[in-house]
Design a protein around this motif. Structure first.
Motif, mmCIF file in Angstrom:
data_model
loop_
_atom_site.group_PDB
_atom_site.id
_atom_site.type_symbol
_atom_site.label_atom_id
_atom_site.label_comp_id
_atom_site.label_asym_id
_atom_site.label_seq_id
_atom_site.Cartn_x
_atom_site.Cartn_y
_atom_site.Cartn_z
ATOM 1 N N GLY A 12 0.644 -1.193 0.012
ATOM 2 C CA GLY A 12 -0.194 -0.132 -0.020
ATOM 3 C C GLY A 12 0.769 1.242 0.059
ATOM 4 N N LEU A 13 1.755 1.258 -0.560
ATOM 5 C CA LEU A 13 2.875 2.440 -0.568
ATOM 6 C C LEU A 13 2.498 3.403 -1.515
ATOM 7 N N ASP A 14 2.310 4.608 -0.995
ATOM 8 C CA ASP A 14 1.912 6.002 -1.908
ATOM 9 C C ASP A 14 2.629 5.608 -3.261
ATOM 10 N N GLY A 15 1.920 5.914 -4.553
ATOM 11 C CA GLY A 15 2.557 6.034 -5.690
ATOM 12 C C GLY A 15 2.621 4.474 -6.436
ATOM 13 N N MET A 16 2.271 3.590 -5.645
ATOM 14 C CA MET A 16 2.361 2.223 -6.083
ATOM 15 C C MET A 16 0.856 1.494 -6.146
ATOM 16 N N VAL B 152 8.636 8.911 -3.223
ATOM 17 C CA VAL B 152 7.230 9.129 -2.367
ATOM 18 C C VAL B 152 6.958 7.652 -1.705
ATOM 19 N N ALA B 153 7.358 6.591 -2.190
ATOM 20 C CA ALA B 153 7.154 5.420 -1.606
ATOM 21 C C ALA B 153 8.186 5.317 -0.381
ATOM 22 N N LEU B 154 9.175 5.678 -0.551
ATOM 23 C CA LEU B 154 9.946 5.719 0.749
ATOM 24 C C LEU B 154 9.654 6.492 1.813
ATOM 25 N N ASP B 155 9.224 7.864 1.525
ATOM 26 C CA ASP B 155 8.889 8.623 2.746
ATOM 27 C C ASP B 155 7.319 7.985 3.340
ATOM 28 N N ASP B 156 6.656 7.378 2.542
ATOM 29 C CA ASP B 156 5.360 6.553 3.176
ATOM 30 C C ASP B 156 5.749 5.439 3.820
ATOM 31 N N ALA B 157 6.843 4.774 3.603
ATOM 32 C CA ALA B 157 7.263 3.649 4.455
ATOM 33 C C ALA B 157 7.944 3.985 5.765
ATOM 34 N N LEU B 158 8.592 5.302 5.664
ATOM 35 C CA LEU B 158 9.101 5.617 6.700
ATOM 36 C C LEU B 158 8.150 6.256 7.802
ATOM 37 N N ARG B 159 7.141 6.898 7.151
ATOM 38 C CA ARG B 159 5.983 7.391 7.938
ATOM 39 C C ARG B 159 5.081 6.585 8.812
ATOM 40 N N ARG B 160 5.066 5.508 7.985
ATOM 41 C CA ARG B 160 4.219 4.297 8.524
ATOM 42 C C ARG B 160 5.058 3.410 9.295
ATOM 43 N N VAL C 127 20.067 5.125 -6.619
ATOM 44 C CA VAL C 127 18.846 5.903 -6.390
ATOM 45 C C VAL C 127 18.491 5.830 -4.898
ATOM 46 N N LEU C 128 18.246 4.658 -4.452
ATOM 47 C CA LEU C 128 17.683 4.812 -2.990
ATOM 48 C C LEU C 128 18.853 5.256 -2.103
ATOM 49 N N ARG C 129 19.990 5.193 -2.397
ATOM 50 C CA ARG C 129 21.157 5.469 -1.307
ATOM 51 C C ARG C 129 21.273 7.076 -1.207
ATOM 52 N N SER C 130 21.130 7.717 -2.520
ATOM 53 C CA SER C 130 20.909 9.051 -2.504
ATOM 54 C C SER C 130 19.781 9.518 -1.892
ATOM 55 N N LEU C 131 18.633 9.038 -2.042
ATOM 56 C CA LEU C 131 17.446 9.586 -1.130
ATOM 57 C C LEU C 131 17.648 9.266 0.169
ATOM 58 N N LEU C 132 18.409 8.106 0.924
ATOM 59 C CA LEU C 132 18.689 8.052 2.081
ATOM 60 C C LEU C 132 19.568 9.001 2.811
ATOM 61 N N GLU C 133 20.566 9.437 1.919
ATOM 62 C CA GLU C 133 21.235 10.381 2.445
ATOM 63 C C GLU C 133 20.981 11.788 2.500
ATOM 64 N N GLN C 134 19.630 11.966 1.706
ATOM 65 C CA GLN C 134 19.138 13.287 1.944
ATOM 66 C C GLN C 134 18.042 13.427 3.255
ATOM 67 N N LYS D 156 17.060 12.350 12.452
ATOM 68 C CA LYS D 156 16.482 12.998 13.592
ATOM 69 C C LYS D 156 15.128 13.732 13.513
ATOM 70 N N LYS D 157 14.947 13.840 11.923
ATOM 71 C CA LYS D 157 13.667 14.749 11.658
ATOM 72 C C LYS D 157 12.635 13.366 11.102
ATOM 73 N N PRO D 158 11.195 13.596 11.521
ATOM 74 C CA PRO D 158 10.338 12.927 11.099
ATOM 75 C C PRO D 158 10.075 12.986 9.354
ATOM 76 N N PRO D 159 9.784 11.973 8.886
ATOM 77 C CA PRO D 159 9.378 12.109 7.405
ATOM 78 C C PRO D 159 8.250 13.088 6.926
ATOM 79 N N PRO D 160 8.041 13.479 5.854
ATOM 80 C CA PRO D 160 6.980 14.207 5.488
ATOM 81 C C PRO D 160 5.569 13.717 5.709
ATOM 82 N N GLU D 161 4.738 14.495 6.271
ATOM 83 C CA GLU D 161 3.150 13.843 6.677
ATOM 84 C C GLU D 161 2.099 13.453 5.584
ATOM 85 N N SER D 162 2.584 13.986 4.205
ATOM 86 C CA SER D 162 1.659 13.663 3.230
ATOM 87 C C SER D 162 2.493 13.599 2.010
#
Length: 235
Positions: free
Chosen positions: A89-93, A152-160, A185-192, A196-202
């Protein structure tokens, strides 16, 4: 086994599997090869993959196709990549494509097949459908989906809390890091992302932050510019 017991046994198996079962499962329920053949000839079994049948009356669905593909691919096969993303149920999938990971060399116009070895920790199940776990799913998505979709899927998975930055980085290293297709691709997204900060809320907030990053602006600019977060008013 009496005929009535055969009927009940294979219906129970199919009922747990979105209306499908394999030839091996039908045989284990006590049906003989001849009995299976008669059911195919009469339309009570519909062959949808080699050695995989849909039981008469079972409604067709995307999950049924995924389950059938896993049964066809055999032991150890799991739904993966975009299919796994949709099952989680990941966002964008959204549901649609059927992608399977297996060790066997197979071909089918109805299935996208990936040949790879999975460890026990990479695989789980959602209901009756075998699927890559959420961490492996995100790693695999980097090889088949656009960067924006993976983000988008990454942030959703982290948020949940389906996974974590620590787990993703550790598993990337285990799988070969930069030498693995899509790993960059994923590593560069993780490095950003700041652990310590929560993922986006939406999804909307995630996309805005992505735009700010690509414009080389601080990701917190949206808060300073009056961007309205979910559940708050813009003042």
């Amino acid at each position: 086994m009496p005929k009535e017991a055969n009927w009940s046994a294979y219906l129970r198996v199919a009922g747990r599997q979105h209306g499908v079962l394999s030839r091996a499962q039908a045989l284990s329920c006590g049906l003989s090869p001849a009995a299976i053949g008669r059911r195919v000839a009469s339309g009570r079994f519909e062959l949808i993959f080699p050695g995989v049948y849909r039981v008469l009356g079972a409604p067709e669905s995307w999950r049924q196709q995924v389950m059938a593909a896993c049964l066809w691919a055999g032991a150890g096969a799991v739904s993966s990549h975009r299919t796994a993303g949709a099952l989680w149920g990941l966002d964008g999938m959204p549901p649609g494509v059927v992608e399977i990971t297996t060790l066997r060399r197979l071909r089918s116009p109805a299935v996208l097949l990936h040949q790879s070895r999975l460890t026990p920790r990479d695989a789980t199940a959602i209901g009756s459908i075998p699927v890559t776990d959420s961490t492996r799913t995100l790693i695999d998505l980097g090889a088949v989906a656009r960067r924006e979709m993976v983000e988008v899927a990454l942030d959703d998975a982290l948020r949940r809390r389906l996974t974590s930055l620590k787990l993703l980085l550790a598993r990337l290293d285990d799988l070969g890091g930069k030498g693995r297709r899509g790993a960059g691709v994923l590593r560069s997204l993780l490095e950003q992302r700041d652990p310590k900060k929560p993922p986006p809320e939406s999804v909307l907030e995630a996309r805005l932050i992505g735009l700010l990053r690509r414009a080389r602006l601080p990701a917190d600019v949206h808060r300073e510019s009056g961007y309205r977060r979910a559940g708050t008013d813009q003042r």
